[in-house]
Design an enzyme around this catalytic site. Sequence first.
Site, PDB file in Angstrom:
ATOM      1  N   SER A 130      15.648  20.878 -16.395  1.00 34.50           N
ATOM      2  CA  SER A 130      14.460  21.674 -16.697  1.00 34.50           C
ATOM      3  C   SER A 130      14.923  22.945 -17.395  1.00 34.50           C
ATOM      4  CB  SER A 130      13.746  22.026 -15.399  1.00 34.50           C
ATOM      5  OG  SER A 130      12.996  23.208 -15.563  1.00 34.50           O
TER       6      SER A 130
ATOM      7  N   GLU B 226      10.080   7.921 -17.335  1.00 34.72           N
ATOM      8  CA  GLU B 226       8.693   8.376 -17.552  1.00 34.72           C
ATOM      9  C   GLU B 226       8.213   8.009 -18.949  1.00 34.72           C
ATOM     10  OE1 GLU B 226       7.949  12.542 -15.775  1.00 34.72           O
ATOM     11  OE2 GLU B 226      10.117  12.346 -15.855  1.00 34.72           O
TER      12      GLU B 226
ATOM     13  N   HIS C  56       0.839  -1.223   0.000  1.00 31.16           N
ATOM     14  CA  HIS C  56       0.000   0.000   0.000  1.00 31.16           C
ATOM     15  C   HIS C  56       0.869   1.267   0.000  1.00 31.16           C
ATOM     16  CE1 HIS C  56      -3.364  -2.670   1.247  1.00 31.16           C
ATOM     17  NE2 HIS C  56      -2.416  -3.240   1.979  1.00 31.16           N
TER      18      HIS C  56
ATOM     19  N   LYS D  17      16.625  20.995 -11.115  1.00 31.42           N
ATOM     20  CA  LYS D  17      15.943  19.753 -11.494  1.00 31.42           C
ATOM     21  C   LYS D  17      16.815  18.747 -12.221  1.00 31.42           C
ATOM     22  CE  LYS D  17      11.741  19.608 -12.166  1.00 31.42           C
ATOM     23  NZ  LYS D  17      10.478  19.141 -11.764  1.00 31.42           N
TER      24      LYS D  17
END
Length: 456
Positions: free
Chosen positions: A277, A290, A156, A283
């Site tokens: 970024s 992804e 979970h 970043k």
Amino acid sequence: MQKMWAGRTSGETDRIADDFNSSIRFDSRMFRQDITGSMAHAAMLGAKGIITQSEAGQLIDGLQGILEDLESGKLRFDLSCEDIHMFVEQELTARIGEVGKKLHTARSRNDQVALDIRMYLRGETDEISGQLRALVGTLCDRAEQHKATILPGYTHLQRAQPITFGHHLMAYAMMLLRDLDRLGDCRRRMNLSPIGCCALAGTTYNTDRRMEAERLGFDGICRNSLDGVSDRDFAVELMGALSILMMHLSRFSEELILWSSWEFHFIELSDAYTTGSSIMPQKKNPDMAELIRGKTGRVYGDLLSLLTTLKGLPLAYNKDMQEDKECVFDAVDTVKMCLSVLTPMIDTMQVCADRMLQAAQNGFINATDLADYLVRRGLPFRSAYKVSGQIVAHCIAQGTVLEKLPLETYRGFSPLFDEAVYEAIDLQACVSRRISEGGTSVQSVEEQIAYVREQI
Ligand code: ARG
């Protein structure tokens, strides 16, 4: 434009209709399979006396020349041809004259295209299997390095029990091993030759389908000519296997993304597989992971696309079936690309073992072991579970953890506690006690690695 199939019709087809109908833009990638298939066909026609040996020789030499010129870039595809099959035949006749027109004896484009796509996908299946073996090998190597590296295991997405990073990686190795097995199954059913089924009914010529099949590396032939030209199960099945594979890669990617966040910081991906970024200088984005997660949807879509195309088709060939190619090509291209970035990304990722340990230390993930300790001292598991839960609640209220709780406090909850409790809840000990087969102990992870290495 006058078509090679002009005869029944003599009026010219509309230009836009030609474009709409044509598949050469995407089926030209099967030129090697088309040409080698034709060479085997010519050889069979010659061997069976359907054409003369000298004619067969001329066809084969002509085809060989076309193959070489396409490979070297000397010859370009003529995009005004309807498909790769028409292009090769047209080029052959242009090169060797009238005899070129004999190649299509005892054959149809229906069995020809079925042959080409089986051979093409067979090659792609082998390539993907090879890439998959490399990824599984890399997972084994990384798991070996981290067979004793402790991190919290989750259920979970809540810290559950301590495990090792090696154990976690080997879970993916097991999934990928099944994917490899599925690809093998799929290849076995795919590797039957449809050539010689002709348009749909077989042929009146004295052909030898098995001779062609053997020459082209097939294990056998499609035993019903209608089925041979209509079947695209192998492409559906391949995309099914690839969809499951992508589902695994996507789950793994999701974890890589989570683990690279500052909140987890369990790993750091190499600069080679991240991006910055354009506006936020701090970043480091896990774009590649992804994209693998994202492209999974696309492969599922490819599978659904072909299933839907096929569902209402009567036997045998229907032009709808030309729609099999773009989706299956997209699926194999996508999977190959994903595997080619994922393997080096895993190989080069930095593992932050100290962060993993820290996360494991402060989440009561040894509470099950605390209960097991009481069980070993004679308390039934349910009661032990309750006592441990009360101790955890006490720690949370006091802002402390199990390792730091004084023995008097433990004894206040149960007289069964003594000094040995601290050894029992030590994370390292928690892991090394999990010796059940397939468990997280170092020895079990070593066994898993040895098993998987043997399989690949
Ligand atoms: N380009 C076609 C395809 O990809 C080849 C088979 C065409 N056969 C036919 N009878 N029109 O499916």
